[in-house]
Write a protein that holds these residues in place. Structure first.
Motif, PDB file in Angstrom:
ATOM      1  N   GLU A 206      50.445 116.816 -11.419  1.00  0.00           N
ATOM      2  CA  GLU A 206      51.083 115.747 -12.178  1.00  0.00           C
ATOM      3  C   GLU A 206      50.265 115.464 -13.430  1.00  0.00           C
ATOM      4  O   GLU A 206      49.309 114.700 -13.407  1.00  0.00           O
TER       5      GLU A 206
ATOM      6  N   HIS B  17      64.857 107.072 -14.693  1.00  0.00           N
ATOM      7  CA  HIS B  17      63.700 107.954 -14.866  1.00  0.00           C
ATOM      8  C   HIS B  17      64.162 109.347 -15.288  1.00  0.00           C
ATOM      9  O   HIS B  17      65.327 109.716 -15.105  1.00  0.00           O
TER      10      HIS B  17
ATOM     11  N   TYR C   7      62.377 113.341 -15.117  1.00  0.00           N
ATOM     12  CA  TYR C   7      61.207 114.163 -14.790  1.00  0.00           C
ATOM     13  C   TYR C   7      61.318 115.529 -15.452  1.00  0.00           C
ATOM     14  O   TYR C   7      62.418 116.001 -15.770  1.00  0.00           O
TER      15      TYR C   7
ATOM     16  N   LYS D  70      63.531 110.474 -10.707  1.00  0.00           N
ATOM     17  CA  LYS D  70      62.109 110.172 -10.608  1.00  0.00           C
ATOM     18  C   LYS D  70      61.380 111.297  -9.887  1.00  0.00           C
ATOM     19  O   LYS D  70      61.659 111.579  -8.722  1.00  0.00           O
TER      20      LYS D  70
ATOM     21  N   GLU E  22      57.896 111.344  -9.792  1.00  0.00           N
ATOM     22  CA  GLU E  22      56.713 110.735  -9.188  1.00  0.00           C
ATOM     23  C   GLU E  22      57.013 110.330  -7.751  1.00  0.00           C
ATOM     24  O   GLU E  22      58.049 109.741  -7.444  1.00  0.00           O
ATOM     25  N   GLY E  23      56.106 110.672  -6.854  1.00  0.00           N
ATOM     26  CA  GLY E  23      56.279 110.324  -5.453  1.00  0.00           C
ATOM     27  C   GLY E  23      56.988 111.387  -4.637  1.00  0.00           C
ATOM     28  O   GLY E  23      56.982 111.320  -3.407  1.00  0.00           O
TER      29      GLY E  23
ATOM     30  N   TRP F 245      55.765 115.713 -14.916  1.00  0.00           N
ATOM     31  CA  TRP F 245      55.550 114.319 -15.293  1.00  0.00           C
ATOM     32  C   TRP F 245      56.893 113.616 -15.351  1.00  0.00           C
ATOM     33  O   TRP F 245      57.947 114.245 -15.412  1.00  0.00           O
ATOM     34  N   THR F 246      56.859 112.297 -15.321  1.00  0.00           N
ATOM     35  CA  THR F 246      58.059 111.478 -15.323  1.00  0.00           C
ATOM     36  C   THR F 246      57.924 110.371 -16.358  1.00  0.00           C
ATOM     37  O   THR F 246      56.842 109.802 -16.525  1.00  0.00           O
TER      38      THR F 246
END
Length: 430
Positions: free
Chosen positions: A7, A257, A259, A306, A308-309, A339-340
Motif C-alpha cells: 500500500e 472511494h 482504488y 475502497k 484500503e482494508g 492506494w485509495t
C-alpha cells in the motif's frame, strides 16, 4: 527492489516536484483571505489570489498533498462525469450550459498553469479515451459524441482497427477520443501549485488542521490547535476530506472511494501496444474503471471502491482479471503499488459552490473530476473575492439543499462497488 504489492501511492513515489516542508501554524496571523485545505482547489485559490497581490494564508491539516489531490488517476478531463445534456437537465439551461462551457475549457487552464509556472508533473496532451466496454456502452458514447460535437468539442468516436490500435485491446469496440484532455502526475501538479503560490507570497502552513471558525466583528477567526488566522474572507476547500463537525461542507456530499494498482515498469511489444499514445482511459461500466500508463511504462488499473482494508491478494486477483481480459499478451504482471483516494459524490453528479455564511465560500461534489474542476474553481473563487464577479466559476454561488441520508448513499455505493468487483474476480462480470 520492491517485489510484492504494498500500500503505497505511486504518484508520491515518482513525483519530480520535490516535497517542501511547510511549517505548522503556532501563532496568530492576519490575512485578507484564509484558505482551508491544501489540495488543488485550495492551492489554485491561493495561487490566483497571490497573483492579484491579495494577502492569503492557507491551512492544511496534513502535508501537501495528503488527500485525493495527490491520489487520483491524473486524468485532465473536460466537463463533468455526466454528459452535457444531463448537466442541463440537472441544473437548467442557463446554469447547465455555463458549467459545460467553463469545465469544457478547464483542461486548457490546467495546461496553461503547468506551463506558466514550470510545474514538473509529466503532462501529456494527447487526449483521453472513454471506452465502450459493450454494445450498450458504445451507444452511450455515440450519444455523448453527438452532444459534445453539437457544442463544438473536438471529440472523435473510434471503432474497428482504429479503436484497437489506440487502446491496445480487441475487447473494446468503441472509444471516444477527447482531444481537449490529457494526463499528469497529480501529486507533482499539486506540489507545483503550492510552490508557485508560495513563491508569489501566499503563506502556507501544513500540519495545521482547523478546529473551528468563529465570527469576530465583520471578520472571521479560523482556529487551529496551536494558532489562528483572522481574515476578511474564508475559502473552505476540504471537499471529500471534510470530517470535522464544525465544517458544514460535509452535509453537501457523500463519500466514495477509488482504488488503483500500478504494475512494475513494462517494456516489449505487448506492453508498447497498450495506449501507445499515452491517453488516459475510463470506461462505461456500471462501476467505472480506468486504465493508463505512467512515464516509466507502468500499467495502472483502477476502479470505484475502497481498496484500503481489503486483502492485497484480492486486489491482485482483480487486477490480474482485468489485465488478462484486456491485455492477455502481457502474460503475468507484477503489481507493485496500490492506494485509495476519496471522492465527494452528489446524487445528481454535479458540483456545489456555496456560501455557508457571509464571507465564507465553499466547494464540493466534484464527482471524480478534481484536477480540472479544482483548478478552475480556485481561479473563479479568487476572481470573485477580488471583484465580486462569479462568472469564471462553473456555477454561480448559491445555497444548495443539504443531502439527506448521506450514510445510506455512501453504504449503497460502496456495497454495490464491492459486489461488482467480486463478480469481476469470479469472471461473472467482465
Amino acid at each position: 527492489m520492491q517485489t510484492a504489492l504494498s500500500e503505497r501511492c505511486l504518484w508520491l513515489q515518482t513525483s519530480t516536484e520535490e516535497p517542501f516542508q511547510y511549517p505548522s501554524l503556532g501563532h496568530h496571523e492576519e490575512a485578507t483571505v484564509c484558505v482551508v485545505g491544501g489540495g488543488i482547489t485550495g492551492l489554485s485559490t491561493a495561487l490566483h489570489l497571490a497573483e492579484k497581490g491579495i494577502k492569503t494564508t492557507l491551512l492544511e491539516a496534513g502535508d501537501i498533498p495528503s488527500g485525493g489531490s495527490g491520489r487520483n488517476v491524473g486524468l485532465v478531463n473536460a466537463g463533468l462525469w455526466i454528459p452535457p445534456d444531463d448537466i442541463v437537465a440537472a441544473l437548467g439551461a442557463e446554469k447547465g450550459e455555463r458549467a459545460n462551457t467553463v469545465l469544457g475549457g478547464a483542461p486548457a487552464k490546467v495546461f496553461e498553469t503547468i506551463e506558466r509556472y514550470g510545474i514538473q508533473c509529466d503532462p501529456t496532451r494527447e487526449g483521453t479515451l472513454h471506452l465502450g466496454h459493450n454494445a450498450k456502452g458504445g451507444q452511450e458514447l455515440e450519444r455523448r459524441r453527438d452532444q459534445l460535437q453539437n457544442r463544438g468539442a473536438p471529440v472523435t468516436l473510434l471503432t474497428g482497427d482504429a479503436c484497437e490500435q489506440i487502446t491496445g485491446t480487441a475487447k473494446i469496440k468503441a472509444a471516444l477520443l477527447d482531444k481537449r484532455a490529457g494526463t499528469l502526475n497529480p501529486c507533482a501538479y499539486t506540489r507545483g501549485l503550492a510552490r508557485a503560490a508560495h513563491n508569489l507570497g501566499a503563506t502556507l502552513y501544513c500540519q495545521s488542521g482547523v478546529t473551528g471558525i468563529e465570527r469576530q466583528g465583520d471578520r472571521w477567526r479560523v482556529l487551529t490547535h496551536n494558532g489562528s488566522v483572522t481574515a476578511d474572507k474564508v475559502v473552505i476547500a476540504t471537499n471529500a476530506y471534510t470530517e470535522d463537525a464544525w465544517n458544514q461542507v460535509r452535509k453537501h456530499f457523500f463519500i466514495g472511494h477509488y482504488y488503483q494498482l500500478a504494475s512494475e515498469p513494462l517494456s516489449g511489444d505487448a506492453a508498447d501496444a497498450i495506449l501507445p499514445e499515452r491517453q488516459g482511459a475510463w470506461d462505461t461500466r456500471t462501476v467505472l474503471s480506468s486504465i493508463r500508463r505512467d512515464k516509466e511504462g507502468r500499467l495502472l488499473l483502477g476502479s470505484l471502491g475502497k481498496g484500503e482494508g481489503k486483502p492485497l491478494s484480492y486486489l491482485s486477483c482483480w487486477a490480474d482479471t482485468i489485465q488478462n481480459h484486456y491485455f492477455p499478451a502481457l502474460g503475468k504482471v507484477r503489481w507493485d503499488y496500490t492506494w485509495t483516494g476519496k471522492i465527494a459524490f452528489t446524487p445528481d453528479h454535479t458540483l456545489r459552490l456555496f456560501e455557508p455564511a457571509p464571507g465564507i465560500l465553499a466547494a464540493t461534489g466534484y464527482n471524480g473530476r478534481g484536477v480540472t474542476t479544482g483548478t478552475v474553481v480556485g481561479e473563479g473563487f479568487a476572481h470573485y473575492i477580488a471583484s465580486g464577479d462569479d462568472s469564471l466559476l462553473p456555477l454561480p454561488i448559491s445555497q444548495p439543499k443539504q443531502i439527506k441520508a448521506r450514510p445510506l448513499w455512501r453504504c449503497a455505493y460502496e456495497s454495490g462497488f464491492a459486489l461488482y468487483h467480486a463478480g469481476q474476480c469470479l469472471r461473472v462480470l467482465i
